[in-house]
Scaffold this active site. Structure first.
Site, PDB file in Angstrom:
ATOM      1  N   LEU A  11       0.832  -1.200   0.000  1.00 21.59           N
ATOM      2  CA  LEU A  11       0.000   0.000   0.000  1.00 21.59           C
ATOM      3  C   LEU A  11       0.869   1.253   0.000  1.00 21.59           C
ATOM      4  O   LEU A  11       1.779   1.392   0.798  1.00 21.59           O
ATOM      5  CB  LEU A  11      -0.879  -0.016   1.244  1.00 21.59           C
ATOM      6  N   ASP A  12       0.559   2.190  -0.867  1.00 17.51           N
ATOM      7  CA  ASP A  12       1.239   3.495  -0.903  1.00 17.51           C
ATOM      8  C   ASP A  12       2.736   3.348  -1.130  1.00 17.51           C
ATOM      9  O   ASP A  12       3.523   4.198  -0.722  1.00 17.51           O
ATOM     10  CB  ASP A  12       1.000   4.281   0.401  1.00 17.51           C
TER      11      ASP A  12
END
Lengths: 299, 299, 299, 299
Positions: free
Chosen positions: C243-244
């Protein structure tokens, strides 16, 4: 022509209704003219105000003690009888500071890099720093020649052969001689212990070579390169017990691209670091910075 | 829980000692709590203040007419008897505005380019504009399909076959139907005569596609390319009689390099233009912009 | 007058001596004129090149298959006999792409916020996106009216009452209909599983509302407010399993101060988010972005 | 381990087909490895290229004269027989520069302000300037103490009691002693005549304290204040006959608001000026700047 002196009044405390009114009323009755007034109330209900005012030419002096006493006894909480209103008596809890010392005394700590120190020295030499650099302390001696050019004491306190506590103790003894109001970490590259920091609450200012809170800790440009960011930055902040975690005073950034190596970023970043540090010091030394929890309020 | 209403008080007039004190005193005596207060005194001695306040829950309404009357009769110049001080009687000259109409009515004028208009329409559709777009007027018809999507009247008033005066007269007749508070020139590419502009003093907002005052007039990106600038910009400003010369509300910029043709700059610049225009409108429509000579004061 | 077509050649593979020479030699012998050439060699020795060229008017067409074959057989590694130099034979490992499909097909995923979607729709409506928006997928239905204005299919696929896997499976089935080249997460506020992401390697582009890697995860503006930052930002990046954490394509920032609440930051940040996303898409859709490990190379 | 030397090849001349191919071919046949290559063709058909390359470890030296000769005889126009193609014979018109002198000699001219000079001196003292400051020339003597700290000759050549021509003649005589490659105007506040400028074509670099072309001439911050701009800037440019009109090398900006007086803008602007000047000098001294008409090409 007599230019009227500019005075500064700083307030910090719990918010309550009528604060601006009561303070400006005291100034008005003393025939003092507000030039600029800026205030802020935090979400948690803390009130901050910075007021610049001047005395009229005919009244070019006033009694600071009288003014402060009147402020302390007039603002709500201590009882406001000006308008026959019933206020709960008691402490307002507001701290008033009138005309804080204009020119601060500072000690600068560095390691090997010269760019922030050089910036401060040049500004100091031309009286642009709003502060006196009393001494420079470093765990290396390579910046001594630069400091010597400006006639400022340089203390080389090596960390080699010392425990961290011994090293900090030696620094503290040296700093104690100068009784500085602020310690400026102008690229001092060693972590300071809570023991050291607690000697100077909200009085140590650091420049961190990243856009905090990204890339805390060591080698932020290396981290930035590895992450492939398109913008690098620098952050000036107060130092408290947690590394890289104190209130942020100023930040700025610069675009980079994939061609920048970590070393290139470090080089480019230096220009940002030194300007951000200088701007933060300018704000702090002109008494425009208040601290609200972990946030810096700039009025 | 009742959330107290937020009220806004605007002041504009000649500076004199005690203004903040007198105004905040009126609010205090009405049991109104200042949330935010910002003021500015111009070098020429003009005073501007914007005060946000709320009534306490127990006093969740107050009489605006009474408050305004008290403000007008209490501030210095009109005679201040609160503290038995002798002030010269007479007009204070301060203009007070209490709770200016929250949501403005506007007419948008465009030519062929869609980017600023599209930005405004999307914001309007989601209630982010603090204004109602009553109509769009254009000297071309190519943006009609876009405007129609949003159910807003579109008036195509071609300039062809008309003198400048006839064309402007036709636009004025159309605008008159809507009685807008502001005219927004969202890339309207024809010069407006003083005759037109004088109908809407300080009520026409334009976006100019350069960093004014660089590159006034036509084809600013072509001019920017020819000059070899490394940064382009956009400027939102009020329109007065002199083309591209009114008070600047907001500006922003973007880096370019030698690879950017004039057309590339125009493309890149569009993103700057539409955001700068939106930000300027947000400031104006929230009553944060005052005009001091040829300068915009943003409180 | 015949304007010569512009062609694009993309190369990606292990670096070796003479690559530019051999490639430009093939183009030269085909009488093709290089308009712009940009290359990059990563520290790990990977070579990236993007070449724009045009055929002369007399040779306004050329055989792409022949050109590609010649490129593949001429560059070092496959054996370079042009100059009688002894090169180790074998695979050069270079991937050549000639004239990648100009106009990409995309599906946009959103949740509730309209600003990025609105930006894309306006650009699409005026043919500025270099892509066709085949459909919009959302786990809420509130953006359906906006999408409908532009005549694009809107699929409301609620996550309620579904496991994450069931929800993603439903989305995948819908996306499959459109066979898009890229998925654009224009403020899609749910975490995607690796199972989903792996269907579209380096083909999902997300806009994150912070200056990554600061403030990963939820509520970045709340985090930014709590940390007291003086600058906020937005990051467009490819999505991979973490994520991210995917390669960053574009970032931009905006100054804030202590007066900005977390909500204010979110409002201000939207302007940054939508422009950064648009700029990143422009780069990707014009085939200017290469991926090198976790870094995006923009040529 | 032997680190291979980095070499730089600069090309400037009329564009023609195959230029990159022919140049990279010469390098390839000399077993030289291109590290970075950047080129630009102006709309008027002028070709610029900057190539960084290194010799292999086994070939850690090469004959520059041979290489240059081969470049001059191989590129199209002089006749290209490599591939039996019939090219029109004659001058290619390309100027080749191989490994321009790495460290430039400069003379700095100043008036009264120290910030740009201080920046250059600190960089010079720590070997970050890619240049040797041979001397500082000023029409005032107030910066002599600063310059003396760094052991650099300071020439006070007052303009008082001299005609402009006499003054410039005196400066020229002093500069002539040092034979500098570049003259850096680090806030030299007097206009230079064409007679002076013509001695150093494209070799004088000035920092102008505005975002050119806005606010040419004197007192740009005063002009900026009067115009009410929201952004100020600085511009580093080559000086030619027209004041403030030469090719722009670098620009940067800083936000201001209505509270900034002209003096405040001047103070804030100094930080921009000195960084922009330093960045421009870094580009010029590393041979990355080409001049194309009135535009600076930065490769």
């Amino acid at each position: 022509m007599t230019v009227p002196d500019k005075h500064i009044l700083l307030m910090d405390g719990p918010d309550s209704k009528g604060l601006i009114y009561h303070v400006t009323g005291v100034l008005y009755r003393h025939n003092l003219n507000i030039i600029h007034n800026d205030e802020y109330v935090s979400p948690s209900g803390r009130f901050f105000m910075r007021t610049e005012f001047e005395a009229g030419v005919a009244y070019d002096s006033f009694d600071s003690a009288v003014l402060l006493h009147e402020l302390q006894t007039t603002v709500p909480g201590l009882g406001d009888h000006t308008h026959d209103r019933a206020e709960a008596p008691g402490q307002s809890g507001i701290t008033f500071r009138l005309n804080p010392k204009r020119r601060k005394n500072i000690v600068v700590m560095v390691t090997k890099e010269h760019h922030c120190l050089g910036e401060l020295l040049i500004r100091y030499a031309f009286d642009e720093l709003d502060a006196d650099i009393l001494a420079v302390v470093s765990n290396y001696n390579m910046l001594q020649p630069l400091v010597s050019k400006f006639g400022i004491p340089f203390h080389h306190i090596s960390h080699e052969g010392k425990t961290r506590e011994e090293h900090e103790e030696a620094i503290l003894r040296t700093i104690a001689i100068y009784e500085p109001e602020y310690i400026v970490l102008a690229k001092y590259m060693r972590v300071l212990t809570a023991g050291f920091v607690n000697h100077f609450p909200n009085r140590i200012i650091n420049i961190h070579h990243s856009f905090l809170p990204a890339f805390v800790g060591a080698n932020p440009y290396r981290q930035a390169y590895e992450r492939g960011v398109k913008i690098i930055g620098a952050t000036a902040h107060f130092v408290n017990n947690d590394l890289d975690e104190g209130p942020i005073i100023a930040q700025n950034v610069k675009e980079v691209d994939h061609r920048h190596t970590a070393a290139d970023m470090a080089t480019e970043g230096k220009d940002v670091e030194k300007i951000v540090l200088s701007q933060a010091l300018k704000l702090v030394f002109s008494d425009r910075v208040f601290i609200s929890g972990n946030r810096a309020i700039v009025l």
